[in-house]
Design an enzyme around this catalytic site. Structure first.
Site, PDB file in Angstrom:
ATOM      1  N   LYS A   9       0.814  -1.081  -0.006  1.00 19.84           N
ATOM      2  CA  LYS A   9       0.141   0.093  -0.235  1.00 19.84           C
ATOM      3  C   LYS A   9       0.883   1.189  -0.033  1.00 19.84           C
ATOM      4  O   LYS A   9       0.830   2.310  -0.710  1.00 19.84           O
ATOM      5  CB  LYS A   9      -1.090  -0.079   1.203  1.00 19.84           C
ATOM      6  CG  LYS A   9      -2.149  -0.623   1.011  1.00 19.84           C
ATOM      7  CD  LYS A   9      -3.302  -0.516   2.063  1.00 19.84           C
ATOM      8  CE  LYS A   9      -4.710  -0.913   2.014  1.00 19.84           C
ATOM      9  NZ  LYS A   9      -4.979  -2.099   1.242  1.00 19.84           N
TER      10      LYS A   9
ATOM     11  N   LYS B 296      -4.050 -11.015  -7.788  1.00 20.13           N
ATOM     12  CA  LYS B 296      -5.123 -11.889  -6.894  1.00 20.13           C
ATOM     13  C   LYS B 296      -6.569 -11.428  -6.963  1.00 20.13           C
ATOM     14  O   LYS B 296      -6.654 -10.169  -7.266  1.00 20.13           O
ATOM     15  CB  LYS B 296      -4.758 -12.260  -5.676  1.00 20.13           C
ATOM     16  CG  LYS B 296      -5.032 -11.254  -4.545  1.00 20.13           C
ATOM     17  CD  LYS B 296      -4.802 -11.274  -3.251  1.00 20.13           C
ATOM     18  CE  LYS B 296      -4.997 -10.277  -2.182  1.00 20.13           C
ATOM     19  NZ  LYS B 296      -5.337 -10.363  -0.978  1.00 20.13           N
TER      20      LYS B 296
ATOM     21  N   LYS C 214     -11.356  -8.208  -3.235  1.00 13.64           N
ATOM     22  CA  LYS C 214     -12.562  -7.161  -2.952  1.00 13.64           C
ATOM     23  C   LYS C 214     -12.540  -5.680  -3.616  1.00 13.64           C
ATOM     24  O   LYS C 214     -13.574  -5.090  -4.039  1.00 13.64           O
ATOM     25  CB  LYS C 214     -12.866  -7.221  -1.483  1.00 13.64           C
ATOM     26  CG  LYS C 214     -13.379  -8.305  -1.008  1.00 13.64           C
ATOM     27  CD  LYS C 214     -13.194  -8.277   0.540  1.00 13.64           C
ATOM     28  CE  LYS C 214     -13.541  -9.527   1.481  1.00 13.64           C
ATOM     29  NZ  LYS C 214     -12.962  -9.739   2.501  1.00 13.64           N
TER      30      LYS C 214
HETATM   31  P1  AMP Z   1      -9.696 -11.191   3.404  1.00 13.38           P
HETATM   32  O1  AMP Z   1     -10.741 -11.121   2.348  1.00 13.38           O
HETATM   33  O2  AMP Z   1      -8.721 -10.472   2.837  1.00 13.38           O
HETATM   34  O3  AMP Z   1     -10.435 -11.074   4.620  1.00 13.38           O
HETATM   35  O4  AMP Z   1      -9.598 -12.600   3.231  1.00 13.38           O
HETATM   36  C1  AMP Z   1      -9.975 -13.749   3.953  1.00 13.38           C
HETATM   37  C2  AMP Z   1      -9.581 -15.051   3.819  1.00 13.38           C
HETATM   38  O5  AMP Z   1      -9.553 -15.370   2.090  1.00 13.38           O
HETATM   39  C3  AMP Z   1      -8.103 -15.379   3.933  1.00 13.38           C
HETATM   40  O6  AMP Z   1      -7.683 -16.514   4.358  1.00 13.38           O
HETATM   41  C4  AMP Z   1      -7.367 -14.786   2.522  1.00 13.38           C
HETATM   42  O7  AMP Z   1      -5.961 -15.387   2.600  1.00 13.38           O
HETATM   43  C5  AMP Z   1      -8.313 -15.608   1.590  1.00 13.38           C
HETATM   44  N1  AMP Z   1      -8.398 -15.082   0.397  1.00 13.38           N
HETATM   45  C6  AMP Z   1      -8.431 -13.572  -0.154  1.00 13.38           C
HETATM   46  N2  AMP Z   1      -8.302 -13.365  -1.378  1.00 13.38           N
HETATM   47  C7  AMP Z   1      -8.067 -14.700  -1.822  1.00 13.38           C
HETATM   48  C8  AMP Z   1      -7.778 -15.238  -3.276  1.00 13.38           C
HETATM   49  N3  AMP Z   1      -7.756 -14.258  -4.162  1.00 13.38           N
HETATM   50  N4  AMP Z   1      -7.545 -16.595  -3.334  1.00 13.38           N
HETATM   51  C9  AMP Z   1      -7.398 -17.426  -2.412  1.00 13.38           C
HETATM   52  N5  AMP Z   1      -7.644 -16.864  -0.962  1.00 13.38           N
HETATM   53  C10 AMP Z   1      -7.947 -15.394  -0.815  1.00 13.38           C
END
Ligand code: AMP
Ligand code: TRP
Length: 331
Positions: free
Chosen positions: A111, A193, A196
């Site tokens: 960031k 990746k 969101k």
């Molecule tokens: P977050 O949305 O950042 O809170 O991520 C929640 C969980 O989803 C964490 O365990 C992340 O590592 C996993 N995660 C988020 N984005 C991805 C992605 N593109 N591929 C696989 N796992 C993901």
């Protein structure tokens, strides 16, 4: 029974990457482990949030935990802010985290490197709070996607440091990263990746996307000109990503099996099949989501979950404060 713990930030709508990299594994694990799954609503305010939107995402996040198959009679499901011990232990762990360690965390560094301004102190110290989320429950394993591995490793370092300094306080947990699907990529840019914060929304399939929208996103996924359904993430990242999605959503179907089925066929056929698998999964989740949002299951789940979690967390916080000499212990 071994214990497992993980959480997801309700920063935006949950997407297929969250499901494949994390949520799916929580659901599979609840049969075999004592599963603790929480919604990290303290973590999401480390970046600015619109309160109305956050509230909606928070609700949907809980509903989707349940809709994806987490079962409140097996797993402990709760909101981070309902167990205030997280924040208090987070502060204590922050005092045992070096700035050099926080400076090395890629999520913050990225960031900063992008030139984003007004980054908050909360964002910087977030890995210490995440360590508290984990250590307060003494889990054996922490199932997460690839991007969180570094944070779990820091958590281990903090636990080891404090155990050495104060005597046995915390179990040192292992990160659990899925072999396939730990990093689902954007459909429009397979070098990034799925996230969101996808600006166009076209590269990210949300779990609540209407099925025709999700289908369209898969059909317009970026591929290559090699015209060969073959698993080669380096040279064919778009196809490899679609294969990972297909495999994870069809009971870990082997890549060789997928290659075999689409030998000599065009990408159009392959994408249609991926879209079918994705839409079937979304339909299943959304049907359940609609049932849940029309019931009182969410309130009941969160109340019971918070009570169970608080009982564990308050004991651990008390032990830590005593061992650190922070409490007056009357003789
Ligand atoms: P977050 O949305 O950042 O809170 O991520 C929640 C969980 O989803 C964490 O365990 C992340 O590592 C996993 N995660 C988020 N984005 C991805 C992605 N593109 N591929 C696989 N796992 C993901
Ligand atoms: N930091 C995680 C993420 O962004 C969410 C999270 C917070 C978490 N606390 C946790 C994950 C504890 C596992 C364990 O995805």
């Amino acid at each position: 029974m071994k214990r497992m713990l993980s959480g997801i930030k309700p920063t935006g709508q949950l997407h297929l990457g969250n499901y494949i990299g994390a949520l799916r594994n929580f659901v599979l694990s609840q049969e075999e482990y004592e599963m603790i799954a929480f919604i990290a609503n303290l973590h999401c305010i480390t970046v600015p949030q619109d309160p109305k939107e956050l509230q909606k995402n928070l609700y949907d996040c809980v509903a989707l935990y349940l809709a994806c198959g987490l079962d409140p009679s097996k797993a402990t499901i709760f909101l981070q802010t309902d167990v205030m011990e997280h924040a208090q232990l987070g502060y204590i762990l922050c005092c045992h985290t070096y700035m050099g360690e926080l400076n090395r965390m890629t999520q913050f560094k990225d960031k900063q490197a992008k030139g984003e301004t007004n980054l908050s102190g909360g964002l910087y110290t977030y890995p210490s709070l995440m360590a508290a989320d984990i250590l307060i429950y003494d889990p054996d394993f922490v199932p997460v996607g690839e991007d969180q591995k570094q944070h779990v490793e820091l958590c281990r370092d903090i636990a080891i440091r404090m155990n050495n300094r104060y005597g046995e306080l915390f179990k040192v947990p292992e990160p659990l990263i899925p072999k396939v699907g730990a990093r689902i990529m954007s459909l429009t840019d397979p070098d990034k990746k799925m996230s969101k914060s996808d600006e166009t929304n076209k590269g990210c399939i949300y779990l609540l996307d209407p099925l025709n929208v999700a289908r369209k996103k898969v059909m317009s996924a970026v591929t290559d000109s090699l015209a060969n359904v073959h698993y080669d993430p380096e040279n064919q990242p778009g196809i490899a990503n679609l294969m990972q999605i297909m495999s994870s959503l069809s009971n870990d179907r082997p890549f060789g099996d997928i290659e075999q089925e689409f030998k000599g066929k065009g990408y159009g056929d392959f994408k249609k099949a991926v879209a079918e698998v994705v839409c079937n999964k979304l339909e299943e989740i959304q049907t359940r989501y609609n049932e849940i949002t029309n019931s009182n299951l969410i309130e009941k789940t969160l109340n019971e979950g918070a009570n169970k979690a608080r009982a564990i967390a308050s004991k651990k916080l008390d032990l830590v404060q005593k061992k650190l000499g922070m409490e007056i212990v009357l003789k």
